[in-house]
Write an enzyme that holds these catalytic residues in place. Structure first.
Site, mmCIF file in Angstrom:
data_model
loop_
_atom_site.group_PDB
_atom_site.id
_atom_site.type_symbol
_atom_site.label_atom_id
_atom_site.label_comp_id
_atom_site.label_asym_id
_atom_site.label_seq_id
_atom_site.Cartn_x
_atom_site.Cartn_y
_atom_site.Cartn_z
ATOM 1 N N GLU A 42 0.606 -1.283 -0.031
ATOM 2 C CA GLU A 42 -0.010 -0.046 -0.157
ATOM 3 C C GLU A 42 0.727 0.829 0.263
ATOM 4 O OE1 GLU A 42 -1.725 3.055 0.940
ATOM 5 O OE2 GLU A 42 -2.082 2.558 3.121
ATOM 6 N N CYS A 50 -2.647 8.674 2.996
ATOM 7 C CA CYS A 50 -2.424 8.144 2.019
ATOM 8 C C CYS A 50 -3.328 8.818 1.401
ATOM 9 C CB CYS A 50 -2.126 6.880 1.844
ATOM 10 S SG CYS A 50 -0.267 6.893 2.222
#
Length: 453
Positions: A228, A262
């Site tokens: 990720e 993010c």
């Protein structure tokens, strides 16, 4: 080697610790290897009891956890408490839902029986970031433990006490010794751990550079990994959007956690018909955010986690302005150690860092487009593909646009967030694999076919 951690709100060194010696690393890995058979053979019900105890321990210690998170990476008190609660809820969720996710799945064939079963892999190495020092860990850990795996954690170097506190909570809750271990190691040591045959799989949340290194190493060892990585999420505002809701969402998504997320909205792609009004309201709303003591009640914007990260962000902002972006708000460092005010750049265009790169901090980039088709094109004109959101009064229209976004997570009239019930992850240079929900718990299992003639 001694590592110092600096409180980002004060600039003071608060903690020093030594990196582990080889013998200490060996002890953690050996303990994990010994714990795996015992933990994996326990019933799901028994593992679930431990996970529920972990959730309860997190709730009992939420103030202690909050203070540690805030001291190490600067998160606002209310944001840190919400992070702890989310971790506790995740433990409860997987304790209650893992049995369904992991149940054998029958498949009709000509055989007497044929089905898929999900078996744990072994020890999962987690390389985790500092921006959500508890949630990022529990996001992988709760499902991985319920699946029967054990885990070792290499946390970011600026949150060592968070790592140790996670271990303390798990121990207090009755997780067997060795089923979770902390490795205070550097990147070179971590690379050696990935190569260790006792490590079965790797999960990383972090930068694209870190992802390339870790995934490349894991690939050389033929080990399963989930990546990720970064994101530059589009926040698409169509001409029929409810601007009150859109602006509130824009402020929450861009400036929460000091923009160090993010899946934060980073590129605000706004149709020309409403661009001026959206921008005016956005600047007004963001201008009310205030830096201050993150442990207090008056601050509404956290400092950045490290001074070097603040300086790197400001360089990206300065380079974008030099290439024609217009600063509408902020865009100059605060006088505090690592503070950066809520900032907005307008007229962002290709060739600027604010267009091409991830700005990992409290800076919003406004990209003006003529219509919906151009909005989709610009939203997809990026090497990242983590998340994106669409804002419109027509939910059907929003869904149609969301389906065209080249991302792993698309939301309509809501900010992008991780949810234990929904799979989470990206595409393109934002990584691969999924966390959370059924898809996430299956990532670190052997998906095994059984056929009986």
């Amino acid at each position: 080697m001694t590592v110092e951690t600096i409180n980002p709100a004060t600039g003071q060194v608060e903690y020093r610790h030594e990196l582990m010696a080889p013998a200490q690393v060996e002890a953690v890995l050996a303990a994990a290897q010994a714990a795996f058979p015992r933990w994996s053979q326990r019933s799901l019900e028994s593992r679930g009891e431990v996970l529920r105890a972990v959730g309860a321990a997190l709730r009992r210690r939420r103030e202690d956890v909050q203070r540690t998170i805030t001291a190490e990476m600067g998160k606002l008190r209310k944001e840190a408490l919400a992070e702890v609660d989310k971790c506790a809820d995740a433990c409860d969720y997987y304790a209650g839902h893992a049995a369904g996710y992991l149940a054998d799945q029958a498949i009709a064939t000509e055989g007497r029986a044929s089905y898929v079963r999900y078996e744990p892999l072994g020890c999962v190495l987690a390389v985790m970031p500092w921006n959500f020092p508890f949630w990022q860990v529990f996001r992988f850990l709760a499902p991985a433990l319920m699946a029967g795996n054990v885990a070792v954690l290499k946390h970011a170097s600026n949150v060592p006490r968070c790592a140790d506190l996670i271990a303390s909570v798990l121990d207090e809750a009755g997780l067997p010794a060795g089923a979770f271990g902390v490795l205070h190691i550097d990147n070179e040591q971590a690379a050696a751990v990935i190569r260790d045959p006792r490590v079965a799989a790797v999960t990383l949340t972090g930068s694209e550079r870190a992802g390339r290194s870790v995934a490349g190493n894991a690939g050389q060892q033929l080990k399963k990994c989930v990546m990720e990585l970064g994101g530059s999420d589009a926040f698409v505002v169509l001409d029929d959007a409810d601007l009150d809701k859109a602006v509130a969402g824009a402020v929450a998504s861009r400036f929460g956690n000091a923009g160090q997320t993010c899946i934060a909205a980073k590129r605000f792609i706004v149709v020309e018909a409403i661009a001026d009004e959206f921008t005016r309201r956005f600047v007004e709303a963001a201008g009310t955010l205030r830096l201050g003591d993150p442990n207090g009640d008056s601050a509404t914007l956290a400092p950045m986690a490290r001074q070097d990260l603040r300086d790197e962000l400001h360089k990206q902002v300065g380079d974008s302005i030099a290439r024609g972006a217009r600063p509408l708000l902020g865009c100059e460092p605060d006088r505090s150690y690592a503070g950066y005010p809520a900032s907005i750049l307008d007229a962002v265009a290709p060739g600027m860092p604010a267009y091409e790169e991830e700005l990992f901090g409290p800076v919003a980039s406004i990209l003006r487009v003529k219509d919906e088709d151009e909005a989709v094109r610009v939203a997809n004109d990026t090497s990242f593909g983590l998340g994106g959101s669409v804002w419109t009064r027509d939910a059907g229209r929003g869904e149609r646009v969301a389906r065209q976004l080249q991302v792993g997570v698309a939301f309509v009239n809501a900010i992008v967030r991780s949810d234990v019930r929904l799979p989470f992850g990206g595409t393109k240079r934002s990584g691969f694999g999924r966390e959370l929900a059924e898809h996430g718990i299956h990532e670190f299992t052997n998906i095994k076919t059984v056929y009986v003639a």
